[in-house]
Write a protein that holds these residues in place. Structure first.
Motif, PDB file in Angstrom:
ATOM      1  N   GLY A   1      36.559  19.573  39.432  1.00  0.00           N
ATOM      2  CA  GLY A   1      36.128  20.034  40.741  1.00  0.00           C
ATOM      3  C   GLY A   1      36.996  21.126  41.329  1.00  0.00           C
ATOM      4  N   ILE A   2      36.454  21.762  42.380  1.00  0.00           N
ATOM      5  CA  ILE A   2      37.159  22.763  43.176  1.00  0.00           C
ATOM      6  C   ILE A   2      37.241  22.236  44.608  1.00  0.00           C
ATOM      7  CG2 ILE A   2      37.117  25.119  44.093  1.00  0.00           C
ATOM      8  CD1 ILE A   2      35.586  25.960  41.595  1.00  0.00           C
ATOM      9  N   PHE A   3      38.459  22.258  45.176  1.00  0.00           N
ATOM     10  CA  PHE A   3      38.692  21.767  46.538  1.00  0.00           C
ATOM     11  C   PHE A   3      39.283  22.907  47.364  1.00  0.00           C
ATOM     12  CE2 PHE A   3      39.223  18.354  43.471  1.00  0.00           C
ATOM     13  CZ  PHE A   3      38.354  17.391  43.946  1.00  0.00           C
ATOM     14  N   VAL A   4      38.643  23.234  48.471  1.00  0.00           N
ATOM     15  CA  VAL A   4      39.049  24.368  49.302  1.00  0.00           C
ATOM     16  C   VAL A   4      39.497  23.855  50.663  1.00  0.00           C
ATOM     17  CG1 VAL A   4      38.355  26.598  50.254  1.00  0.00           C
ATOM     18  CG2 VAL A   4      37.334  25.798  48.120  1.00  0.00           C
ATOM     19  N   GLY A   5      40.708  24.258  51.084  1.00  0.00           N
ATOM     20  CA  GLY A   5      41.217  23.826  52.378  1.00  0.00           C
ATOM     21  C   GLY A   5      41.536  22.344  52.413  1.00  0.00           C
ATOM     22  N   ASP A   6      42.049  21.816  51.313  1.00  0.00           N
ATOM     23  CA  ASP A   6      42.331  20.387  51.219  1.00  0.00           C
ATOM     24  C   ASP A   6      43.502  19.984  52.111  1.00  0.00           C
ATOM     25  OD1 ASP A   6      42.240  17.799  50.364  1.00  0.00           O
ATOM     26  OD2 ASP A   6      42.911  18.176  48.325  1.00  0.00           O
ATOM     27  N   ASP A   7      44.542  20.822  52.178  1.00  0.00           N
ATOM     28  CA  ASP A   7      45.728  20.497  52.968  1.00  0.00           C
ATOM     29  C   ASP A   7      46.317  21.776  53.573  1.00  0.00           C
ATOM     30  OD1 ASP A   7      47.688  18.519  53.864  1.00  0.00           O
ATOM     31  OD2 ASP A   7      49.083  19.557  52.540  1.00  0.00           O
ATOM     32  N   GLY A   8      45.425  22.615  54.087  1.00  0.00           N
ATOM     33  CA  GLY A   8      45.858  23.885  54.643  1.00  0.00           C
ATOM     34  C   GLY A   8      44.670  24.804  54.834  1.00  0.00           C
ATOM     35  N   ILE A   9      44.924  26.096  54.683  1.00  0.00           N
ATOM     36  CA  ILE A   9      43.891  27.117  54.852  1.00  0.00           C
ATOM     37  C   ILE A   9      43.478  27.608  53.475  1.00  0.00           C
ATOM     38  CG2 ILE A   9      43.372  29.399  55.795  1.00  0.00           C
ATOM     39  CD1 ILE A   9      45.507  28.849  57.931  1.00  0.00           C
ATOM     40  N   GLY A  10      42.203  27.458  53.138  1.00  0.00           N
ATOM     41  CA  GLY A  10      41.702  27.884  51.839  1.00  0.00           C
ATOM     42  C   GLY A  10      40.512  28.808  51.978  1.00  0.00           C
ATOM     43  N   GLU A  11      40.451  29.821  51.126  1.00  0.00           N
ATOM     44  CA  GLU A  11      39.333  30.765  51.154  1.00  0.00           C
ATOM     45  C   GLU A  11      38.975  31.182  49.737  1.00  0.00           C
ATOM     46  OE1 GLU A  11      38.474  35.347  52.634  1.00  0.00           O
ATOM     47  OE2 GLU A  11      39.530  33.978  54.003  1.00  0.00           O
ATOM     48  N   ILE A  12      37.674  31.246  49.473  1.00  0.00           N
ATOM     49  CA  ILE A  12      37.152  31.820  48.233  1.00  0.00           C
ATOM     50  C   ILE A  12      36.266  33.004  48.608  1.00  0.00           C
ATOM     51  CG2 ILE A  12      35.591  31.470  46.291  1.00  0.00           C
ATOM     52  CD1 ILE A  12      36.586  28.636  46.061  1.00  0.00           C
ATOM     53  N   GLU A  13      36.546  34.131  47.959  1.00  0.00           N
ATOM     54  CA  GLU A  13      35.759  35.348  48.207  1.00  0.00           C
ATOM     55  C   GLU A  13      35.100  35.790  46.905  1.00  0.00           C
ATOM     56  OE1 GLU A  13      36.841  39.951  48.943  1.00  0.00           O
ATOM     57  OE2 GLU A  13      37.557  38.587  50.520  1.00  0.00           O
ATOM     58  N   ILE A  14      33.801  36.038  46.978  1.00  0.00           N
ATOM     59  CA  ILE A  14      33.029  36.473  45.829  1.00  0.00           C
ATOM     60  C   ILE A  14      32.497  37.874  46.097  1.00  0.00           C
ATOM     61  CG2 ILE A  14      31.056  36.009  44.336  1.00  0.00           C
ATOM     62  CD1 ILE A  14      33.270  33.910  44.144  1.00  0.00           C
ATOM     63  N   GLY A  15      32.760  38.779  45.156  1.00  0.00           N
ATOM     64  CA  GLY A  15      32.257  40.147  45.256  1.00  0.00           C
ATOM     65  C   GLY A  15      31.187  40.410  44.220  1.00  0.00           C
ATOM     66  N   ARG A  16      31.302  41.524  43.550  1.00  0.00           N
ATOM     67  CA  ARG A  16      30.272  41.955  42.610  1.00  0.00           C
ATOM     68  C   ARG A  16      30.249  41.073  41.359  1.00  0.00           C
ATOM     69  NH1 ARG A  16      30.185  48.216  41.002  1.00  0.00           N
ATOM     70  NH2 ARG A  16      32.333  47.708  40.438  1.00  0.00           N
ATOM     71  N   GLY A  17      29.053  40.739  40.897  1.00  0.00           N
ATOM     72  CA  GLY A  17      28.889  40.018  39.650  1.00  0.00           C
ATOM     73  C   GLY A  17      28.824  40.977  38.478  1.00  0.00           C
ATOM     74  N   THR A  18      28.510  40.451  37.312  1.00  0.00           N
ATOM     75  CA  THR A  18      28.387  41.283  36.120  1.00  0.00           C
ATOM     76  C   THR A  18      26.918  41.440  35.746  1.00  0.00           C
ATOM     77  OG1 THR A  18      28.529  39.449  34.538  1.00  0.00           O
ATOM     78  CG2 THR A  18      30.608  40.395  35.325  1.00  0.00           C
ATOM     79  N   LYS A  19      26.656  42.407  34.888  1.00  0.00           N
ATOM     80  CA  LYS A  19      25.272  42.640  34.465  1.00  0.00           C
ATOM     81  C   LYS A  19      24.755  41.505  33.603  1.00  0.00           C
ATOM     82  CE  LYS A  19      25.614  47.683  34.708  1.00  0.00           C
ATOM     83  NZ  LYS A  19      25.566  48.967  33.959  1.00  0.00           N
ATOM     84  N   GLY A  20      25.670  40.854  32.868  1.00  0.00           N
ATOM     85  CA  GLY A  20      25.243  39.778  31.990  1.00  0.00           C
ATOM     86  C   GLY A  20      25.063  38.449  32.691  1.00  0.00           C
ATOM     87  N   ASP A  21      25.822  38.214  33.786  1.00  0.00           N
ATOM     88  CA  ASP A  21      25.786  36.918  34.462  1.00  0.00           C
ATOM     89  C   ASP A  21      26.277  37.106  35.890  1.00  0.00           C
ATOM     90  OD1 ASP A  21      25.781  34.284  35.213  1.00  0.00           O
ATOM     91  OD2 ASP A  21      27.084  33.583  33.602  1.00  0.00           O
ATOM     92  N   ALA A  22      25.404  36.791  36.841  1.00  0.00           N
ATOM     93  CA  ALA A  22      25.794  36.939  38.247  1.00  0.00           C
ATOM     94  C   ALA A  22      26.759  35.850  38.684  1.00  0.00           C
ATOM     95  CB  ALA A  22      24.548  36.912  39.138  1.00  0.00           C
ATOM     96  N   VAL A  23      26.800  34.719  37.956  1.00  0.00           N
ATOM     97  CA  VAL A  23      27.684  33.611  38.324  1.00  0.00           C
ATOM     98  C   VAL A  23      29.097  33.946  37.858  1.00  0.00           C
ATOM     99  CG1 VAL A  23      28.148  31.151  38.115  1.00  0.00           C
ATOM    100  CG2 VAL A  23      25.789  31.966  38.113  1.00  0.00           C
ATOM    101  N   VAL A  24      30.011  34.139  38.798  1.00  0.00           N
ATOM    102  CA  VAL A  24      31.382  34.528  38.444  1.00  0.00           C
ATOM    103  C   VAL A  24      32.371  33.381  38.643  1.00  0.00           C
ATOM    104  CG1 VAL A  24      31.009  36.980  38.840  1.00  0.00           C
ATOM    105  CG2 VAL A  24      31.743  35.534  40.746  1.00  0.00           C
ATOM    106  N   LEU A  25      31.959  32.323  39.356  1.00  0.00           N
ATOM    107  CA  LEU A  25      32.811  31.150  39.562  1.00  0.00           C
ATOM    108  C   LEU A  25      31.947  29.910  39.389  1.00  0.00           C
ATOM    109  CD1 LEU A  25      35.422  29.693  40.487  1.00  0.00           C
ATOM    110  CD2 LEU A  25      34.650  30.039  42.847  1.00  0.00           C
ATOM    111  N   ARG A  26      32.397  28.974  38.526  1.00  0.00           N
ATOM    112  CA  ARG A  26      31.574  27.799  38.275  1.00  0.00           C
ATOM    113  C   ARG A  26      32.425  26.584  37.912  1.00  0.00           C
ATOM    114  NH1 ARG A  26      27.688  29.781  34.058  1.00  0.00           N
ATOM    115  NH2 ARG A  26      28.480  31.828  34.602  1.00  0.00           N
ATOM    116  N   THR A  27      31.860  25.408  38.182  1.00  0.00           N
ATOM    117  CA  THR A  27      32.384  24.161  37.631  1.00  0.00           C
ATOM    118  C   THR A  27      31.395  23.687  36.574  1.00  0.00           C
ATOM    119  OG1 THR A  27      31.268  22.789  39.293  1.00  0.00           O
ATOM    120  CG2 THR A  27      33.518  23.521  39.775  1.00  0.00           C
ATOM    121  N   LEU A  28      31.868  22.818  35.685  1.00  0.00           N
ATOM    122  CA  LEU A  28      31.002  22.336  34.621  1.00  0.00           C
ATOM    123  C   LEU A  28      30.098  21.217  35.130  1.00  0.00           C
ATOM    124  CD1 LEU A  28      33.217  22.485  31.424  1.00  0.00           C
ATOM    125  CD2 LEU A  28      31.822  24.249  32.504  1.00  0.00           C
ATOM    126  N   SER A  29      29.281  20.687  34.231  1.00  0.00           N
ATOM    127  CA  SER A  29      28.244  19.725  34.586  1.00  0.00           C
ATOM    128  C   SER A  29      28.803  18.545  35.374  1.00  0.00           C
ATOM    129  CB  SER A  29      27.559  19.224  33.310  1.00  0.00           C
ATOM    130  OG  SER A  29      26.562  18.278  33.610  1.00  0.00           O
TER     131      SER A  29
END
Length: 312
Positions: free
Chosen positions: A170-198
């Motif tokens: 898993g991914i945990f954001v702001g668990d014990d403070g200030i957390g930020e995730i920023e997503i910009g441009r994807g790729t031509k092959g796959d727009a998903v640039v950040l993922r967790t598994l099944s």
């Protein structure tokens, strides 16, 4: 600096880059760097670390990866811990983190991870902005202090090349403070640039503050995918900056997941539109429970059409 060959670093504790109020940097352009810490002491790779009680001045530890292969085998990968500030930058190459956590900002530290091209695979979980007492118990070297700052930015500099951050757990954001995730441009092959598994979740916890930010270019924007649940705690913020987009009307998928818990309240959503466009954020309802990954947060952009009346 690693430019060729294979450098093995074996340590009885952790490999610390920038500690005790000092500054340090590791640069990997080609070749192989392998770090083997002491898992029994929760020792791994640390960028920027210090005990605030004895070293109030922030140390600075940096790692720059443009090629080659980096592997941290045994312990955690900590970026900014205690009185330390850590900065990780990757614009090529391949990085593997073992089953211990990847932590960006912990125990009062300040950390940043920026991936603009390349491949980063973390086999454990990732915390952005501190670790709660529950997760601290897995690693005694951390402490819950509620004032960590962590930021992760994933944006393809060259959309023709790979740009992917994969977290097995898993991914945990702001668990014990200030957390930020920023997503910009994807790729031509796959727009998903950040993922967790099944069946692994992405959770905005809002221990102090958690923000999910998307910045569109004229090529559009990348997306994130939770293989399990996408969970939004009350007060978590969504910021979508579409001010640089100048394309046709389009629906952009921002977040995909199998399940949804919670949602961003209207007061916690900021949408910046380009001139000549209307737009809205669409969220699936809380409690959606599916068996396959599907869009759960989308941006709908509508280009305004002008009308010209000719009078003869």
């Amino acid at each position: 600096r690693v430019t060729s060959g294979h450098l093995n670093v074996n340590t009885d504790n952790s490999l610390k880059i920038g500690c005790a109020s000092s500054t340090g940097r590791v640069v990997v352009t080609e070749g192989i760097l392998t770090v083997r810490g002491n898992a029994s002491k929760f020792g791994g790779l640390m960028l920027g670390e210090g005990d605030p009680a004895v070293m109030p001045k922030k140390s600075l530890g940096e790692m720059w990866v443009s090629g080659g292969v980096v592997t941290n085998k045994n312990g955690p990968f900590s970026i900014g811990c205690g009185s330390g500030k850590g900065r990780y930058v990757q614009f090529g190459g391949t990085v593997y983190q073992g089953t211990s956590p990847l932590v960006v900002g912990a125990s009062g530290g300040e950390g940043s991870l920026a991936l603009s091209n390349g491949y980063f695979r973390a086999w454990g979980y990732m915390c952005v902005g501190g670790l709660s007492a529950n997760r601290v118990s897995r690693g005694a070297s951390y402490a819950a202090r509620h004032d960590a700052i962590g930021k992760v930015v994933v944006s393809a500099d060259d959309p023709a090349q790979q740009c992917s951050l994969v977290v097995n757990n898993g991914i945990f954001v702001g668990d014990d403070g200030i957390g930020e995730i920023e997503i910009g441009r994807g790729t031509k092959g796959d727009a998903v640039v950040l993922r967790t598994l099944s069946d692994q979740d992405i959770t905005l916890l809002n221990g102090s503050a958690s923000t999910l930010r998307f910045k569109l270019s004229n090529d559009g924007v990348g997306s994130i995918r939770a293989g399990g649940k996408f969970s939004v705690s009350s007060g978590s913020k969504l910021v979508v900056d579409a001010s640089q987009y100048a394309g046709r009307s389009k629906t952009f998928t921002l977040v995909e997941a199998k399940r949804v818990t919670g949602k961003f309240s209207p007061a916690d959503i900021s949408l910046i539109l380009p001139d000549g466009y209307d737009g809205e954020i669409v969220q699936l309802q809380e409690g959606v429970d599916g068996t396959s990954v599907a869009p759960v947060v989308q941006l709908q952009l509508h280009r305004q059409v002008g009308m010209m009346i000719l009078i003869r």
